[in-house]
Design a protein around this motif. Structure first.
Motif, PDB file in Angstrom:
ATOM      1  N   LEU A   3      -7.351   2.426  -2.572  1.00  0.00           N
ATOM      2  CA  LEU A   3      -7.944   1.701  -3.684  1.00  0.00           C
ATOM      3  C   LEU A   3      -7.442   0.270  -3.800  1.00  0.00           C
ATOM      4  O   LEU A   3      -7.705  -0.394  -4.788  1.00  0.00           O
ATOM      5  CB  LEU A   3      -7.668   2.457  -4.994  1.00  0.00           C
ATOM      6  N   VAL A   4      -6.727  -0.193  -2.810  1.00  0.00           N
ATOM      7  CA  VAL A   4      -6.184  -1.542  -2.835  1.00  0.00           C
ATOM      8  C   VAL A   4      -7.050  -2.435  -1.954  1.00  0.00           C
ATOM      9  O   VAL A   4      -7.298  -2.121  -0.792  1.00  0.00           O
ATOM     10  CB  VAL A   4      -4.723  -1.557  -2.341  1.00  0.00           C
ATOM     11  N   THR A   5      -7.523  -3.540  -2.500  1.00  0.00           N
ATOM     12  CA  THR A   5      -8.388  -4.437  -1.734  1.00  0.00           C
ATOM     13  C   THR A   5      -7.563  -5.409  -0.889  1.00  0.00           C
ATOM     14  O   THR A   5      -6.380  -5.626  -1.152  1.00  0.00           O
ATOM     15  CB  THR A   5      -9.307  -5.245  -2.664  1.00  0.00           C
ATOM     16  N   THR A   6      -8.219  -6.022   0.091  1.00  0.00           N
ATOM     17  CA  THR A   6      -7.521  -7.012   0.900  1.00  0.00           C
ATOM     18  C   THR A   6      -7.070  -8.180   0.016  1.00  0.00           C
ATOM     19  O   THR A   6      -5.995  -8.742   0.241  1.00  0.00           O
ATOM     20  CB  THR A   6      -8.409  -7.525   2.049  1.00  0.00           C
ATOM     21  N   ALA A   7      -7.863  -8.525  -0.985  1.00  0.00           N
ATOM     22  CA  ALA A   7      -7.474  -9.613  -1.893  1.00  0.00           C
ATOM     23  C   ALA A   7      -6.205  -9.248  -2.654  1.00  0.00           C
ATOM     24  O   ALA A   7      -5.297 -10.082  -2.810  1.00  0.00           O
ATOM     25  CB  ALA A   7      -8.613  -9.921  -2.868  1.00  0.00           C
ATOM     26  N   GLU A   8      -6.115  -8.005  -3.121  1.00  0.00           N
ATOM     27  CA  GLU A   8      -4.914  -7.563  -3.841  1.00  0.00           C
ATOM     28  C   GLU A   8      -3.689  -7.548  -2.931  1.00  0.00           C
ATOM     29  O   GLU A   8      -2.589  -7.912  -3.355  1.00  0.00           O
ATOM     30  CB  GLU A   8      -5.143  -6.174  -4.453  1.00  0.00           C
ATOM     31  N   CYS A  10      -3.195  -9.546  -0.384  1.00  0.00           N
ATOM     32  CA  CYS A  10      -2.795 -10.950  -0.227  1.00  0.00           C
ATOM     33  C   CYS A  10      -2.067 -11.458  -1.468  1.00  0.00           C
ATOM     34  O   CYS A  10      -1.023 -12.122  -1.349  1.00  0.00           O
ATOM     35  CB  CYS A  10      -4.013 -11.823   0.056  1.00  0.00           C
ATOM     36  N   ASP A  11      -2.598 -11.141  -2.655  1.00  0.00           N
ATOM     37  CA  ASP A  11      -1.976 -11.595  -3.899  1.00  0.00           C
ATOM     38  C   ASP A  11      -0.567 -11.036  -4.076  1.00  0.00           C
ATOM     39  O   ASP A  11       0.318 -11.719  -4.587  1.00  0.00           O
ATOM     40  CB  ASP A  11      -2.834 -11.187  -5.109  1.00  0.00           C
ATOM     41  N   ALA A  12      -0.369  -9.796  -3.626  1.00  0.00           N
ATOM     42  CA  ALA A  12       0.922  -9.130  -3.828  1.00  0.00           C
ATOM     43  C   ALA A  12       1.949  -9.454  -2.750  1.00  0.00           C
ATOM     44  O   ALA A  12       3.121  -9.099  -2.891  1.00  0.00           O
ATOM     45  CB  ALA A  12       0.707  -7.611  -3.884  1.00  0.00           C
ATOM     46  N   ASN A  13       1.531 -10.136  -1.684  1.00  0.00           N
ATOM     47  CA  ASN A  13       2.439 -10.350  -0.550  1.00  0.00           C
ATOM     48  C   ASN A  13       2.468 -11.784  -0.039  1.00  0.00           C
ATOM     49  O   ASN A  13       2.320 -12.022   1.164  1.00  0.00           O
ATOM     50  CB  ASN A  13       2.039  -9.407   0.597  1.00  0.00           C
ATOM     51  N   LEU A  22       1.471 -11.177   7.690  1.00  0.00           N
ATOM     52  CA  LEU A  22       0.151 -10.829   7.167  1.00  0.00           C
ATOM     53  C   LEU A  22      -0.788 -12.002   7.432  1.00  0.00           C
ATOM     54  O   LEU A  22      -0.522 -13.118   6.985  1.00  0.00           O
ATOM     55  CB  LEU A  22       0.246 -10.541   5.663  1.00  0.00           C
ATOM     56  N   ARG A  23      -1.841 -11.749   8.228  1.00  0.00           N
ATOM     57  CA  ARG A  23      -2.789 -12.805   8.585  1.00  0.00           C
ATOM     58  C   ARG A  23      -4.205 -12.378   8.236  1.00  0.00           C
ATOM     59  O   ARG A  23      -4.551 -11.203   8.378  1.00  0.00           O
ATOM     60  CB  ARG A  23      -2.732 -13.085  10.098  1.00  0.00           C
ATOM     61  N   SER A 165       2.638  -0.418   3.346  1.00  0.00           N
ATOM     62  CA  SER A 165       2.871   0.712   2.427  1.00  0.00           C
ATOM     63  C   SER A 165       2.361   0.261   1.054  1.00  0.00           C
ATOM     64  O   SER A 165       3.052  -0.448   0.334  1.00  0.00           O
ATOM     65  CB  SER A 165       4.356   1.057   2.374  1.00  0.00           C
ATOM     66  N   VAL A 166       1.126   0.640   0.766  1.00  0.00           N
ATOM     67  CA  VAL A 166       0.500   0.230  -0.499  1.00  0.00           C
ATOM     68  C   VAL A 166       0.210   1.435  -1.367  1.00  0.00           C
ATOM     69  O   VAL A 166       0.086   2.526  -0.902  1.00  0.00           O
ATOM     70  CB  VAL A 166      -0.808  -0.548  -0.267  1.00  0.00           C
TER      71      VAL A 166
END
Length: 166
Positions: A3-8, A10-13, A22-23, A165-166
Motif C-alpha cells: 500500500l506504499v506508493t513510489t511517491a511515498e 521517495c518522500d520517506a527516504n 534509491l533512484r 522494508s516498507v
C-alpha cells in the motif's frame, strides 16, 4: 510494496536518494498490462532489435522477478510481443520493463503482469540471438544492475540496491 506508493517511498527516504541507493527512472515509459503496480528483483538484459534472448528469459520461471531490457531505445521494431508476455505471466514474472517497443498491445493489456515500454510498433524484431545477459545497463538516466530491486506504480519506477522494508 503493498500500500506504499513510489511517491511515498521517495518522500520517506531523502537520504537514500542523496546517496544514490534509491533512484527514479526518467518518466519515459508507457504503462501496459493489467498489473499497474509491481516489484521484484531485477534481471538485466541488453539487446538491440533482437528478441531471442528476451523470449528465452521469459520461458524460465520468473519467481516474482522483473526483467529489465535495454533495447537501445530503438523505435524501429518491437522486441516484446503478446506471446512472450502471456508466457511471462504464466511463469510467475512480476513485470517487464523495455527500453524499446512492444507490440500486440491489446493482448498484453489483457495479461495480469506489469509491462512498461517506450511505445508500441507493429514490426517484429530480428531473431539472431545477439545480446548480453546479467550485465549492468543504463536506461532512462539510471544505471541498473542485475539483482537490484525495481518498484513500479502509476507514478513511476524506482530502483534500489536492496529490497526496501516498507
Amino acid at each position: 510494496m503493498a500500500l506504499v506508493t513510489t511517491a511515498e517511498v521517495c518522500d520517506a527516504n531523502p537520504q537514500l536518494i542523496l546517496s544514490g541507493e534509491l533512484r527514479a527512472l526518467q518518466p519515459i515509459f508507457q504503462i501496459y498490462g493489467r498489473r499497474q503496480v509491481f516489484s521484484g528483483p531485477i534481471v538485466t538484459l541488453k539487446v538491440f532489435e533482437d528478441n531471442v534472448l528476451v523470449r528465452e528469459f521469459l520461458e524460465e520461471k520468473g519467481n516474482g522477478r522483473v526483467l529489465v531490457v535495454d533495447g537501445g531505445a530503438s523505435l524501429r521494431c518491437a522486441i516484446l510481443g503478446g506471446n512472450p508476455v502471456v508466457q511471462a505471466q504464466n511463469n510467475g514474472w512480476a513485470g517487464i520493463v523495455v527500453n524499446g517497443c512492444i507490440r500486440d498491445v491489446d493482448e498484453i493489456n489483457g495479461c495480469d503482469i506489469g509491462v512498461r515500454a517506450l511505445a508500441s510498433h507493429p514490426m517484429k524484431a530480428n531473431k539472431k540471438g545477439m545480446g548480453e545477459k546479467h550485465v549492468p545497463i543504463n536506461i532512462a538516466g539510471t544505471r541498473i544492475c542485475d539483482g537490484e530491486w525495481l518498484y513500479a506504480d502509476t507514478d513511476g519506477i524506482l530502483i534500489t540496491r536492496t529490497e526496501l522494508s516498507v
